[in-house]
Design a protein around this motif. Sequence first.
Motif, PDB file in Angstrom:
ATOM      1  N   ASP A  61      -6.399   3.369   7.185  1.00 60.08           N
ATOM      2  CA  ASP A  61      -6.900   2.111   7.716  1.00 60.08           C
ATOM      3  C   ASP A  61      -5.824   1.228   8.269  1.00 60.08           C
ATOM      4  OD1 ASP A  61      -8.011  -0.442   7.943  1.00 60.08           O
ATOM      5  OD2 ASP A  61      -9.984   0.293   7.551  1.00 60.08           O
ATOM      6  N   ARG A  62      -5.748   0.988   9.659  1.00 64.80           N
ATOM      7  CA  ARG A  62      -4.495   0.281  10.014  1.00 64.80           C
ATOM      8  C   ARG A  62      -4.579  -1.074   9.263  1.00 64.80           C
ATOM      9  NH1 ARG A  62      -3.661   0.275  16.237  1.00 64.80           N
ATOM     10  NH2 ARG A  62      -3.300   2.335  15.722  1.00 64.80           N
ATOM     11  N   ASP A 108      -4.794   7.748   0.501  1.00 64.54           N
ATOM     12  CA  ASP A 108      -4.894   8.362   1.700  1.00 64.54           C
ATOM     13  C   ASP A 108      -5.967   7.503   2.577  1.00 64.54           C
ATOM     14  OD1 ASP A 108      -3.070  10.112   0.914  1.00 64.54           O
ATOM     15  OD2 ASP A 108      -4.143  11.808   0.735  1.00 64.54           O
ATOM     16  N   SER A 132      -3.861  -1.021   5.242  1.00 62.61           N
ATOM     17  CA  SER A 132      -2.649  -0.726   5.144  1.00 62.61           C
ATOM     18  C   SER A 132      -1.497  -1.265   4.981  1.00 62.61           C
ATOM     19  CB  SER A 132      -2.209   0.666   5.866  1.00 62.61           C
ATOM     20  OG  SER A 132      -2.035   0.205   7.264  1.00 62.61           O
ATOM     21  N   GLN A 133      -1.936  -2.908   5.706  1.00 58.43           N
ATOM     22  CA  GLN A 133      -0.855  -3.907   5.894  1.00 58.43           C
ATOM     23  C   GLN A 133      -0.901  -4.879   4.695  1.00 58.43           C
ATOM     24  OE1 GLN A 133       1.462  -3.598   8.267  1.00 58.43           O
ATOM     25  NE2 GLN A 133       0.231  -1.633   8.720  1.00 58.43           N
ATOM     26  N   MET A 168       0.870  -0.995  -0.164  1.00 61.33           N
ATOM     27  CA  MET A 168      -0.202  -0.041   0.091  1.00 61.33           C
ATOM     28  C   MET A 168       0.874   1.133  -0.131  1.00 61.33           C
ATOM     29  SD  MET A 168      -3.390  -0.590  -0.180  1.00 61.33           S
ATOM     30  CE  MET A 168      -4.512  -2.089   0.256  1.00 61.33           C
ATOM     31  N   THR A 169       1.984   1.063   0.668  1.00 67.47           N
ATOM     32  CA  THR A 169       2.763   2.388   0.593  1.00 67.47           C
ATOM     33  C   THR A 169       3.582   2.556  -0.686  1.00 67.47           C
ATOM     34  OG1 THR A 169       4.705   0.840   1.541  1.00 67.47           O
ATOM     35  CG2 THR A 169       3.412   1.908   3.289  1.00 67.47           C
ATOM     36  N   LEU A 188      -6.852   4.210   1.841  1.00 66.40           N
ATOM     37  CA  LEU A 188      -6.545   3.088   2.408  1.00 66.40           C
ATOM     38  C   LEU A 188      -5.390   3.128   3.259  1.00 66.40           C
ATOM     39  CD1 LEU A 188      -6.366   1.893  -1.267  1.00 66.40           C
ATOM     40  CD2 LEU A 188      -7.988   1.154   0.361  1.00 66.40           C
ATOM     41  N   CYS A 189      -4.418   4.029   3.225  1.00 63.93           N
ATOM     42  CA  CYS A 189      -3.423   4.065   4.089  1.00 63.93           C
ATOM     43  C   CYS A 189      -3.660   4.457   5.728  1.00 63.93           C
ATOM     44  CB  CYS A 189      -2.208   4.825   3.612  1.00 63.93           C
ATOM     45  SG  CYS A 189      -1.442   4.312   2.154  1.00 63.93           S
TER      46      CYS A 189
END
Length: 390
Positions: A360-361, A355, A364-365, A321-322, A357-358
Amino acid sequence: MIKKILFVDDDPVLLGILSGTASQQFGTEFEIQTAEGGQAAIEVTDSEGPFSVVVVDMQMPGMNGIETIGHLRTKMPHAVFMMLTANRDLETAIHAVNDGKVFKFLSKPCEPSELASSIKAAQSEHNSLVSAKDLLSGTISGTLDLMTDLIEMPDGRHIDTARMLNATSDLASRMAINLGWEERIAARVFLVGIAMLSPQEAERFDCLDPTSDEHKELFGKICRVSAGLLKKIPRFDWIVDLLRLVPKAERYRELGSREELSALVLRVVFYWNFLTMKGMCVETASATIRKIMPELPDKLIGAVECLHDNRDALCVKTVAMTELKPGMIPYHSVTNDQGCKVISGGRRLTQAMIDNLCADRELSQRPLMVVMSSISTLQYDDASGVACPV
């Protein structure tokens, strides 16, 4: 901001005095160039420009000061021009100032202090012109981003405005229809009125048969509401008039007006995007479009079937995701732990989507499968929101 001065005079001795005086007054604050005559000024501008301040002698052989400024202004619309004259021709001065060609007149010989203060004032004027331009372009860019987020963000909405813009340009090119900046903006924002639908209307718009009268009525309402919202933005009058024509666009006339042709392209591209985003193949989508607009010629339907469908790309890559960038296309839809769809597969990602998506903890994984072509062959322009071939 650019801080570059160009002195233009047919007298090389005077040019040396002017450039020397400016160097003494400003040191390295300004970059200074000189040109002996109007033609030389054009050549220096092509090779060393643009300049923020241009000081031009009024009386020069071959090309006088007014003519020289006219040529240079087409190359440097935000340059500020001052004119140097020995005879203070009042009529010429009034004409030049009233036409906006000259910011200030300087007399020969010009005192160093007067030259310095005049250059500073001209540079300040240049800064103001550039700032206003940047503000206007930034405001329009920000407005487009806000509008497209309103159109695209709700879950389940089968609309991708960047994809519509690309398809609009592609279809117009295939049909030899010239588009201006107005049509390109309209392609991204003419459905902003969808955000004003009630939840029930929005659901019906997404689920109804697009060939039904009710769906056509809702589409017309969206275009009318969009026109009303955009009417509040300066310089969008032509776009507003265009949007009002879109729901009525039915037939293609090769010699039709620009508005008629543009409205038809926008309507066709909307249905192409809407139907293919729902999973229809291009051929089925084009057959449906023909039912909605039965008077379309085979040439236009054929052009529609040649439009690129993003989901035709089968190569995918898994990324974190990053690593996501605006313009990338998820291969599958993304759902959260509750089973709610967060992002629809096949839609280009915007920065707002990334933003979310990232933020959401849990999400984001997760890694995400992305269409390979959207990584390797497309570059996304954040300012315009357009995905362009590299």
